[in-house]
Scaffold this active site. Structure first.
Site, PDB file in Angstrom:
ATOM      1  N   ARG A   1     -23.713-146.706  10.078  1.00 62.89           N
ATOM      2  CA  ARG A   1     -23.026-147.766   9.355  1.00 62.89           C
ATOM      3  C   ARG A   1     -21.534-147.442   9.144  1.00 62.89           C
ATOM      4  NH1 ARG A   1     -24.734-151.140   5.144  1.00 62.89           N
ATOM      5  NH2 ARG A   1     -26.360-149.715   4.511  1.00 62.89           N
TER       6      ARG A   1
ATOM      7  N   CYS B   1     -34.367-108.680 -16.051  1.00 59.47           N
ATOM      8  CA  CYS B   1     -33.856-107.312 -16.219  1.00 59.47           C
ATOM      9  C   CYS B   1     -34.157-106.738 -17.601  1.00 59.47           C
ATOM     10  CB  CYS B   1     -32.359-107.268 -15.946  1.00 59.47           C
ATOM     11  SG  CYS B   1     -31.392-108.063 -17.231  1.00 59.47           S
TER      12      CYS B   1
ATOM     13  N   CYS C   1     -28.366-114.199 -20.337  1.00 59.56           N
ATOM     14  CA  CYS C   1     -28.553-112.778 -20.078  1.00 59.56           C
ATOM     15  C   CYS C   1     -27.154-112.270 -19.787  1.00 59.56           C
ATOM     16  CB  CYS C   1     -29.458-112.594 -18.858  1.00 59.56           C
ATOM     17  SG  CYS C   1     -29.334-110.957 -18.133  1.00 59.56           S
TER      18      CYS C   1
ATOM     19  N   GLU D   1     -33.553-148.956  10.440  1.00 57.60           N
ATOM     20  CA  GLU D   1     -33.424-147.815   9.537  1.00 57.60           C
ATOM     21  C   GLU D   1     -34.115-146.614  10.177  1.00 57.60           C
ATOM     22  OE1 GLU D   1     -31.818-148.598   6.720  1.00 57.60           O
ATOM     23  OE2 GLU D   1     -32.358-147.133   5.190  1.00 57.60           O
TER      24      GLU D   1
ATOM     25  N   LYS E   1     -38.581-151.994   1.820  1.00 60.57           N
ATOM     26  CA  LYS E   1     -37.244-151.447   2.059  1.00 60.57           C
ATOM     27  C   LYS E   1     -37.379-149.955   2.325  1.00 60.57           C
ATOM     28  CE  LYS E   1     -32.610-151.395   0.043  1.00 60.57           C
ATOM     29  NZ  LYS E   1     -32.312-149.985   0.123  1.00 60.57           N
TER      30      LYS E   1
ATOM     31  N   ASP F   1     -47.891-133.513  27.808  1.00 58.93           N
ATOM     32  CA  ASP F   1     -46.915-132.538  28.302  1.00 58.93           C
ATOM     33  C   ASP F   1     -46.924-132.458  29.818  1.00 58.93           C
ATOM     34  OD1 ASP F   1     -46.186-132.036  25.758  1.00 58.93           O
ATOM     35  OD2 ASP F   1     -47.384-130.206  25.528  1.00 58.93           O
TER      36      ASP F   1
ATOM     37  N   LEU G   1     -27.283-154.930   1.191  1.00 59.36           N
ATOM     38  CA  LEU G   1     -27.800-155.950   0.279  1.00 59.36           C
ATOM     39  C   LEU G   1     -27.487-155.599  -1.169  1.00 59.36           C
ATOM     40  CD1 LEU G   1     -31.322-156.451   1.881  1.00 59.36           C
ATOM     41  CD2 LEU G   1     -29.368-157.995   2.047  1.00 59.36           C
TER      42      LEU G   1
ATOM     43  N   CYS H   1     -34.447-110.850 -21.308  1.00 59.68           N
ATOM     44  CA  CYS H   1     -34.348-111.445 -19.972  1.00 59.68           C
ATOM     45  C   CYS H   1     -35.635-111.151 -19.193  1.00 59.68           C
ATOM     46  CB  CYS H   1     -33.151-110.860 -19.234  1.00 59.68           C
ATOM     47  SG  CYS H   1     -33.102-111.355 -17.504  1.00 59.68           S
TER      48      CYS H   1
ATOM     49  N   LYS I   1     -35.835-162.028   2.008  1.00 58.20           N
ATOM     50  CA  LYS I   1     -34.841-162.703   2.844  1.00 58.20           C
ATOM     51  C   LYS I   1     -35.244-164.150   3.015  1.00 58.20           C
ATOM     52  CE  LYS I   1     -34.454-158.495   5.539  1.00 58.20           C
ATOM     53  NZ  LYS I   1     -34.851-157.815   6.782  1.00 58.20           N
TER      54      LYS I   1
HETATM   55  S1  IVH Z   1     -32.013-156.189   5.867  1.00 52.44           S
HETATM   56  C1  IVH Z   1     -27.129-157.042   5.310  1.00 52.44           C
HETATM   57  N1  IVH Z   1     -34.382-155.111   5.713  1.00 52.44           N
HETATM   58  O1  IVH Z   1     -31.308-151.256   3.132  1.00 52.44           O
HETATM   59  C2  IVH Z   1     -28.101-155.953   5.523  1.00 52.44           C
HETATM   60  N2  IVH Z   1     -32.510-153.745   5.177  1.00 52.44           N
HETATM   61  O2  IVH Z   1     -28.804-152.599   1.398  1.00 52.44           O
HETATM   62  C3  IVH Z   1     -29.439-156.528   5.776  1.00 52.44           C
HETATM   63  N3  IVH Z   1     -33.079-151.427   4.650  1.00 52.44           N
HETATM   64  O3  IVH Z   1     -28.446-151.816   5.074  1.00 52.44           O
HETATM   65  C4  IVH Z   1     -30.446-155.506   5.849  1.00 52.44           C
HETATM   66  N4  IVH Z   1     -35.249-151.622   4.895  1.00 52.44           N
HETATM   67  O4  IVH Z   1     -30.084-149.941   5.732  1.00 52.44           O
HETATM   68  C5  IVH Z   1     -33.068-154.913   5.544  1.00 52.44           C
HETATM   69  N5  IVH Z   1     -36.539-154.281   5.673  1.00 52.44           N
HETATM   70  C6  IVH Z   1     -35.239-154.081   5.519  1.00 52.44           C
HETATM   71  C7  IVH Z   1     -34.701-152.841   5.138  1.00 52.44           C
HETATM   72  C8  IVH Z   1     -33.324-152.707   4.977  1.00 52.44           C
HETATM   73  C9  IVH Z   1     -34.248-150.804   4.610  1.00 52.44           C
HETATM   74  C10 IVH Z   1     -31.774-150.799   4.356  1.00 52.44           C
HETATM   75  C11 IVH Z   1     -30.723-151.133   5.369  1.00 52.44           C
HETATM   76  C12 IVH Z   1     -29.745-152.007   4.656  1.00 52.44           C
HETATM   77  C13 IVH Z   1     -29.969-151.621   3.222  1.00 52.44           C
HETATM   78  C14 IVH Z   1     -29.762-152.823   2.330  1.00 52.44           C
END
Ligand code: IVH
Length: 675
Positions: A140, A415, A430, A178, A119, A41, A87, A412, A294
């Site tokens: 989004r 009441c 009631c 996110e 995720k 602070d 996704l 009840c 991915k």
């Molecule tokens: S990749 C084309 N990686 O989940 C979108 N998404 O339906 C590619 N999310 O829109 C996203 N963790 O909001 C990705 N490790 C992660 C994620 C992630 C959360 C969310 C994100 C995305 C949705 C996928």
């Protein structure tokens, strides 16, 4: 007085900013602070004072800009430079294997390397940096156009306002991530919500989404939001060849990146990683609803391509809802605003999906009997997004001796008037309209966000007002005595004044909100909107007969009877008179004016199937926001059917009746993108 050169002061300011950012990272990302809050602070105060004294040395990327500014009128909507897709979901290892088969077929590879990532269950955000400085943050939105939430995002400490020097070349860098809340953060936020008489958020995702929508960024600054970043747009511009390298690059640029990721050689390893994440999610401090796999090699993305909704290079694996065993200690009968009595289970506290569960819904007496749930039983409970989990069933082998089937009390619990069971419904009621539980429930419903939206009037505030004898029905809200209100334990001068102001403001809410708020049986939000749009004024609706009402599409004889019964009953008509006398005056809806307002106003929509980007309630919000009405079934009076994936019978019916069928994109176009 010591006179320092501007140059020296500039140097000190830059140093302070760097220091503070370093400590932010240690605190928010690594959870490993090296200085005390007090020391932090002191650094912060020194920086703010210097910036106040030397405005010419201020900068938009200073940590002092994280505290938020004055409220906005609304968010500006801006296009995404690259659409923000989402996704596709899978729910089983078999489906992941099918995904891999598709990827292998499209790429011709025998084995594919994947990343598996946790995720996060929060809100997607797109961040744009220019020459290393955060310029813009968009939500989004519909995937093509999002809200400009830059001011709110600036208050999120884990998001760097300026990137590490020398890592990112000059120019534009677009990243995606996110925004989320830890469970601990959610609890703190909900304590504050309840303290202010507001409804608690059901889960971290809702809380994060609700926070980012606030127009006053100084309020957002008080919310413990965090962020993880996981994607770079146009990665080739930064020499990135794989997703794994991307995560490393993001980390070194100073972004918060989750450590819950694995590099997997082939789908078997990726499935294993997903199942491992599933198992370990209970230990995480934040909510996840699945894992994401991915393709690691980014050069394959172009060939893999995307559908309108999602890319083919990745897929989400959604975890099943969390379940646990616990012991049923007690069943309490809860009385709602309509007098319906619902049994609620009190269970041995158990940690589930990040929160401590103490209560669970049991629906009704019949359901308890059907599942033969008894006091002392060990039960399975499940939580999937709602604030209150549900009981799935009993572990029969664990039943203690000498238990008896459960029956609801005959009177009840609030009441003491006798409870009534009617033949035509499962609910036990009631029937004393002055039962304090019903009175409280009716006021809470009237004040709720989607009814009259009276800020500061949550369950606890209503409790205090009703038990203090300050109001005994909704009309009583408009006669609250400021002094007596301020004297109540949980109030005080300021919150009493604020509440009176919100009550006053609610007098002009729309007719649809008002009708819904009255809590007339069988009049939900849709019927309320239909009635408001059909009659346009409370006066006209009040004098309508059963036949006229029953003739309206989406109303029918049963609702018509309930509405007429309410307005003609002594209590109903007295209540309305008192509300009108107190100055409540829902504005008259002039049909002609509304119809002139746009293609959507006054029109009836039916939503069916899964829309590409909008959730059902988002689409409903957009339609209602533009003055349209959402109804549930297709008839000759329906103006549009908005159809998504698997829209089946409603779409067919629309086609038979010649009702236009539109898609999400068309809906967004008609409504101006949900503005
Ligand atoms: S990749 C084309 N990686 O989940 C979108 N998404 O339906 C590619 N999310 O829109 C996203 N963790 O909001 C990705 N490790 C992660 C994620 C992630 C959360 C969310 C994100 C995305 C949705 C996928």
């Amino acid at each position: 007085m010591r006179v320092e050169s501007l140059e020296a002061i500039g140097k000190r300011i830059r140093r302070l900013r760097r220091e503070i950012e370093r400590h932010d990272r240690l605190y928010y990302e690594k959870a490993d602070p090296v200085i005390t809050d007090r020391e932090y602070d002191a650094l912060f105060r020194e920086l703010r004072e210097l910036e106040e004294e030397y405005p010419e040395l201020r900068s938009s990327d200073s940590p002092t800009n994280r505290v938020g500014g004055a409220p906005l009128e609304g968010f500006e909507q801006l296009p995404h430079r690259t659409p923000m897709l989402s996704l596709d979901n899978t729910y089983s290892p078999e489906e992941l294997i099918e995904f891999d088969e598709r990827v292998r077929k499209l790429t011709g590879l025998e084995k594919v390397v994947y990343t598996a990532e946790m995720k996060l269950d929060g809100v997607a955000v797109a961040l744009t940096y220019e020459d290393g400085v955060l310029q813009r943050a968009l939500s989004r939105g519909n995937g093509w156009v999002g809200d400009d939430i830059t001011r709110n995002i600036r208050t999120v400490h884990s998001i760097p306002l300026r990137l590490e020097k020398g890592v990112v070349p000059p120019g534009i860098l677009d990243v995606r991530g996110e925004v989320y809340l830890t469970y601990e953060g959610l609890e703190a936020m909900n304590r504050a919500q309840e303290g202010a008489g507001e409804k608690p958020f059901a889960n971290p995702r809702n809380a994060a989404a609700g926070s980012l929508k606030l127009l006053d960024s100084s309020l957002v600054a008080k919310r413990p939001l965090r962020c993880f970043v996981f994607q770079v747009v146009e990665p080739e511009r930064f020499g990135l060849a794989t997703q794994w390298e991307t995560l490393r690059f993001l980390r070194s640029a100073g972004f918060p990146v989750s450590d819950d990721s694995k590099l997997c050689d082939g789908i078997d390893e990726a499935v294993k990683a997903c199942l491992f994440f599933q198992q370990s999610r209970a230990d995480l401090p934040y909510a996840t609803d699945g894992a994401v796999i991915k393709v690691n090699d980014l050069s394959l993305y172009g060939d893999l391509g995307a559908t309108a909704r999602s890319p083919r290079w990745g897929i989400a694996y959604k975890f099943p809802a969390e379940r646990k065993r616990t012991v049923l200690k007690e069943i309490v009968a809860q009385v709602g605003r309509t007098g319906a009595v619902t049994p609620v289970a009190i269970v041995e506290p158990v940690e589930l999906a990040g929160t401590t569960v103490r209560r669970a819904t049991l629906h009704n007496e019949e359901e308890i009997a059907r599942r033969d749930i008894r006091l002392g039983d060990t039960v399975w409970i499940e939580k999937s997004g709602e604030i209150i989990p549900r009981i799935l069933g009993v572990v029969e082998e664990k039943r203690p001796e000498e238990t008896a089937p459960y029956t609801l009390p005959s009177d009840c619990p609030v009441c003491a008037s006798p409870l009534v069971r009617s033949d035509d419904e499962v609910a036990v009621r009631c029937e004393n309209p002055s039962c304090p539980a019903q009175v409280r429930g009716r006021i809470v419903h009237f004040a709720a966000r989607n009814a009259m939206d009276i800020e500061g009037l949550g369950v606890k505030a209503v409790d205090a007002i009703v038990s203090g004898g300050l109001a005994s029905d909704i009309a009583g809200l408009y006669h609250l005595d400021g002094e007596r209100l301020a004297a109540l334990e949980r109030f005080g001068e300021k919150s009493a004044k604020n509440l009176l102001a919100s009550v006053e403001e609610s007098k002009g809410r729309s007719l649809a909100r008002f009708l819904f708020g009255l809590g007339i049986r069988r009049v939900g939000r849709t019927v309320a909107a239909v009635l408001a749009s059909h009659f346009g004024s409370l006066d006209r609706l009040r004098s309508a007969g059963e036949e006229e009402l029953a003739d309206i599409d989406d109303v029918g004889p049963v609702i018509a009877r309930s509405v007429v019964r309410f307005f003609r009953s002594d209590e109903g008509s007295r209540l309305i008179d008192r509300l009108l006398e107190a100055g409540v005056s829902p504005p008259v809806e002039e049909k002609t004016r509304r119809e002139a307002e746009g293609a959507v106003a006054g029109k009836r929509f039916v939503l069916t199937g899964k829309l590409p980007t909008l959730k059902r309630n988002e689409a409903r919000g957009i339609i209602e926001g533009a003055g349209g009405i959402v109804v549930s079934s297709v008839s000759g009076k329906t103006d549009f059917v908005v159809a998504g994936k698997s829209s089946g019978s409603k779409r067919k019916k629309a086609e038979e009746l010649g009702v236009p069928v539109i898609d999400e994109e068309e809906l967004l176009r008609m409504t101006g993108g949900g503005e």
